[in-house]
Design an enzyme around this catalytic site. Sequence first.
Site, PDB file in Angstrom:
ATOM      1  N   GLU A   8       0.855  -1.130  -0.057  1.00 60.35           N
ATOM      2  CA  GLU A   8      -0.138   0.125  -0.032  1.00 60.35           C
ATOM      3  C   GLU A   8       0.921   1.306   0.073  1.00 60.35           C
ATOM      4  O   GLU A   8       0.615   2.357  -0.603  1.00 60.35           O
ATOM      5  CB  GLU A   8      -0.708  -0.033   1.037  1.00 60.35           C
ATOM      6  CG  GLU A   8      -1.776  -1.254   1.257  1.00 60.35           C
ATOM      7  CD  GLU A   8      -2.603  -1.430   2.390  1.00 60.35           C
ATOM      8  OE1 GLU A   8      -1.879  -1.518   3.649  1.00 60.35           O
ATOM      9  OE2 GLU A   8      -3.785  -1.851   2.247  1.00 60.35           O
ATOM     10  N   GLU A  22      -3.102  -9.526   4.608  1.00 66.94           N
ATOM     11  CA  GLU A  22      -4.105  -9.261   5.666  1.00 66.94           C
ATOM     12  C   GLU A  22      -4.986 -10.372   6.226  1.00 66.94           C
ATOM     13  O   GLU A  22      -5.325 -10.287   7.273  1.00 66.94           O
ATOM     14  CB  GLU A  22      -4.660  -7.767   5.743  1.00 66.94           C
ATOM     15  CG  GLU A  22      -3.534  -6.573   5.779  1.00 66.94           C
ATOM     16  CD  GLU A  22      -3.250  -6.385   4.346  1.00 66.94           C
ATOM     17  OE1 GLU A  22      -3.351  -7.049   3.076  1.00 66.94           O
ATOM     18  OE2 GLU A  22      -2.850  -5.012   4.105  1.00 66.94           O
TER      19      GLU A  22
HETATM   20  N1  CO8 Z   1       5.286  -6.776  11.340  1.00 69.88           N
HETATM   21  C1  CO8 Z   1       6.252  -6.951  12.294  1.00 69.88           C
HETATM   22  N2  CO8 Z   1       7.254  -7.784  12.150  1.00 69.88           N
HETATM   23  C2  CO8 Z   1       7.720  -8.387  10.899  1.00 69.88           C
HETATM   24  C3  CO8 Z   1       6.464  -8.217  10.033  1.00 69.88           C
HETATM   25  C4  CO8 Z   1       5.472  -7.324  10.292  1.00 69.88           C
HETATM   26  N3  CO8 Z   1       4.591  -6.852   9.163  1.00 69.88           N
HETATM   27  N4  CO8 Z   1       7.038  -8.605   8.964  1.00 69.88           N
HETATM   28  C5  CO8 Z   1       8.073  -9.448   9.381  1.00 69.88           C
HETATM   29  N5  CO8 Z   1       8.372  -9.218  10.580  1.00 69.88           N
HETATM   30  C6  CO8 Z   1       9.521  -9.623  11.419  1.00 69.88           C
HETATM   31  C7  CO8 Z   1       9.234 -10.816  11.844  1.00 69.88           C
HETATM   32  O1  CO8 Z   1       8.706 -11.057  12.930  1.00 69.88           O
HETATM   33  C8  CO8 Z   1      10.690 -11.554  12.222  1.00 69.88           C
HETATM   34  O2  CO8 Z   1      11.274 -10.970  13.307  1.00 69.88           O
HETATM   35  P1  CO8 Z   1      11.998 -11.946  14.331  1.00 69.88           P
HETATM   36  O3  CO8 Z   1      13.353 -12.113  14.038  1.00 69.88           O
HETATM   37  O4  CO8 Z   1      12.235 -10.850  15.650  1.00 69.88           O
HETATM   38  O5  CO8 Z   1      11.032 -13.027  14.641  1.00 69.88           O
HETATM   39  C9  CO8 Z   1      11.575 -10.517  11.101  1.00 69.88           C
HETATM   40  O6  CO8 Z   1      10.830  -9.657  10.622  1.00 69.88           O
HETATM   41  C10 CO8 Z   1      12.124 -11.603  10.060  1.00 69.88           C
HETATM   42  O7  CO8 Z   1      10.863 -11.907   9.569  1.00 69.88           O
HETATM   43  P2  CO8 Z   1      10.423 -13.700   9.014  1.00 69.88           P
HETATM   44  O8  CO8 Z   1      11.498 -14.487  10.208  1.00 69.88           O
HETATM   45  O9  CO8 Z   1       9.055 -14.225   9.143  1.00 69.88           O
HETATM   46  O10 CO8 Z   1      11.192 -13.850   7.655  1.00 69.88           O
HETATM   47  P3  CO8 Z   1      10.839 -14.999   6.564  1.00 69.88           P
HETATM   48  O11 CO8 Z   1      11.972 -14.887   5.502  1.00 69.88           O
HETATM   49  O12 CO8 Z   1      10.553 -16.285   7.241  1.00 69.88           O
HETATM   50  O13 CO8 Z   1       9.436 -14.643   6.106  1.00 69.88           O
HETATM   51  C11 CO8 Z   1       7.749 -12.773   5.129  1.00 69.88           C
HETATM   52  C12 CO8 Z   1       9.045 -13.109   5.563  1.00 69.88           C
HETATM   53  C13 CO8 Z   1       7.056 -13.839   4.382  1.00 69.88           C
HETATM   54  C14 CO8 Z   1       7.687 -11.535   4.768  1.00 69.88           C
HETATM   55  C15 CO8 Z   1       7.086 -12.917   6.703  1.00 69.88           C
HETATM   56  O14 CO8 Z   1       7.887 -12.165   7.427  1.00 69.88           O
HETATM   57  C16 CO8 Z   1       5.636 -12.299   6.826  1.00 69.88           C
HETATM   58  O15 CO8 Z   1       4.827 -13.050   6.346  1.00 69.88           O
HETATM   59  N6  CO8 Z   1       5.722 -11.080   7.396  1.00 69.88           N
HETATM   60  C17 CO8 Z   1       4.361 -10.403   7.582  1.00 69.88           C
HETATM   61  C18 CO8 Z   1       3.620  -9.968   6.203  1.00 69.88           C
HETATM   62  C19 CO8 Z   1       2.331  -9.589   6.452  1.00 69.88           C
HETATM   63  O16 CO8 Z   1       1.396 -10.216   6.918  1.00 69.88           O
HETATM   64  N7  CO8 Z   1       2.058  -8.192   6.362  1.00 69.88           N
HETATM   65  C20 CO8 Z   1       0.844  -7.674   6.596  1.00 69.88           C
HETATM   66  C21 CO8 Z   1       0.806  -7.156   7.923  1.00 69.88           C
HETATM   67  S1  CO8 Z   1      -0.598  -6.311   8.269  1.00 69.88           S
HETATM   68  C22 CO8 Z   1      -0.901  -4.793   7.390  1.00 69.88           C
HETATM   69  O17 CO8 Z   1      -0.056  -4.556   6.540  1.00 69.88           O
HETATM   70  C23 CO8 Z   1      -2.110  -3.928   7.320  1.00 69.88           C
HETATM   71  C24 CO8 Z   1      -2.116  -2.746   6.881  1.00 69.88           C
HETATM   72  C25 CO8 Z   1      -3.022  -1.836   7.124  1.00 69.88           C
HETATM   73  C26 CO8 Z   1      -3.066  -1.154   8.467  1.00 69.88           C
HETATM   74  C27 CO8 Z   1      -3.971   0.151   8.383  1.00 69.88           C
HETATM   75  C28 CO8 Z   1      -4.915   0.400   9.622  1.00 69.88           C
HETATM   76  C29 CO8 Z   1      -5.776   1.255   9.374  1.00 69.88           C
END
Ligand code: CO8
Length: 258
Positions: free
Chosen positions: A112, A132
């Site tokens: 976004e 999401e």
């Molecule tokens: N938020 C917080 N931390 C995150 C996020 C996130 N979105 N994405 C990754 N991280 C962190 C992980 O927790 C991890 O931290 P730690 O080492 O402390 O455990 C670190 O980044 C590395 O991530 P991964 O170990 O998961 O790395 P991978 O290579 O295994 O996976 C991915 C990479 C596929 C990108 C995976 O991290 C993932 O799926 N992330 C989340 C993606 C997601 O769901 N995004 C959508 C979030 S919701 C959103 O964006 C809503 C927006 C609208 C809000 C508006 C409100 C009005």
Amino acid sequence: QTEFETILVEVSDGIATLTLNRPKALNALNLQVLEDVTAAAEAADADDDIRVIVLTGQDRAFAAGADIKEMSTLDFSVAYRRNWFAGWNRLTAVSKPIITAVNGFALGGGCELAMMGDILIASEKAKFGQPEINLGVLPGMGGSQRLTRAVGKAKAMDLCLTGRMMDAEEAERAGLVARVVPHDELAATAREIAETIAAKSLIAAGMVKEAVNAAFETTLEQGLRYERRLFHSSLATADQSEGMAAFIEKRDPHFTDS
Ligand code: CO8
């Protein structure tokens, strides 16, 4: 130059490059990132020496979404009363061109955010998605609106309902991305595009941005009239006289933003 907690800002040759800098969290967008990105973009917008803004990520991520850890304890009443994340509108109010250069994950709020810019370019390693739904929520920073306008209902529904990722090639085919380039050429390409635009009249560039954006807000007839009136207005600028004189005299124009 102001230092920010969550982004790096580099300014040279009229181009401000904002790099999201929370690599350990894959550049997840928390309130501090919102504050830093919008403040830096507004400062660049107000700075006469800056003509174009580039927003990019680093390592594996552009931004992997809103910060799930920050959001996990957020409840309705606080989110509603504070109009959570509405502050990102400050970025879309910036009048100077913004290039978003997507180097890796652009998921959820990251996708976004990439769509809030004016020209979206992607490295071959970029991955886009609106996951999401996997968290039991839905896009909240424009995913259901800007993505649908960019790629149409079919793919927007596909992405938002399944939560799957799409690669850069699919994103370009779908019309989300202006150009896909090899990963190690992304920064240089963003810079090249920024330099090209920086050489134009800021007034003309601002009007282009206004006119194209109007296409998403108005009927065709209103949009055409708006565009035509902006064109008429451009005739009042010194840059129009200079641009057309330069063409006729077969030389490069020298724009003065006046
Ligand atoms: N938020 C917080 N931390 C995150 C996020 C996130 N979105 N994405 C990754 N991280 C962190 C992980 O927790 C991890 O931290 P730690 O080492 O402390 O455990 C670190 O980044 C590395 O991530 P991964 O170990 O998961 O790395 P991978 O290579 O295994 O996976 C991915 C990479 C596929 C990108 C995976 O991290 C993932 O799926 N992330 C989340 C993606 C997601 O769901 N995004 C959508 C979030 S919701 C959103 O964006 C809503 C927006 C609208 C809000 C508006 C409100 C009005």
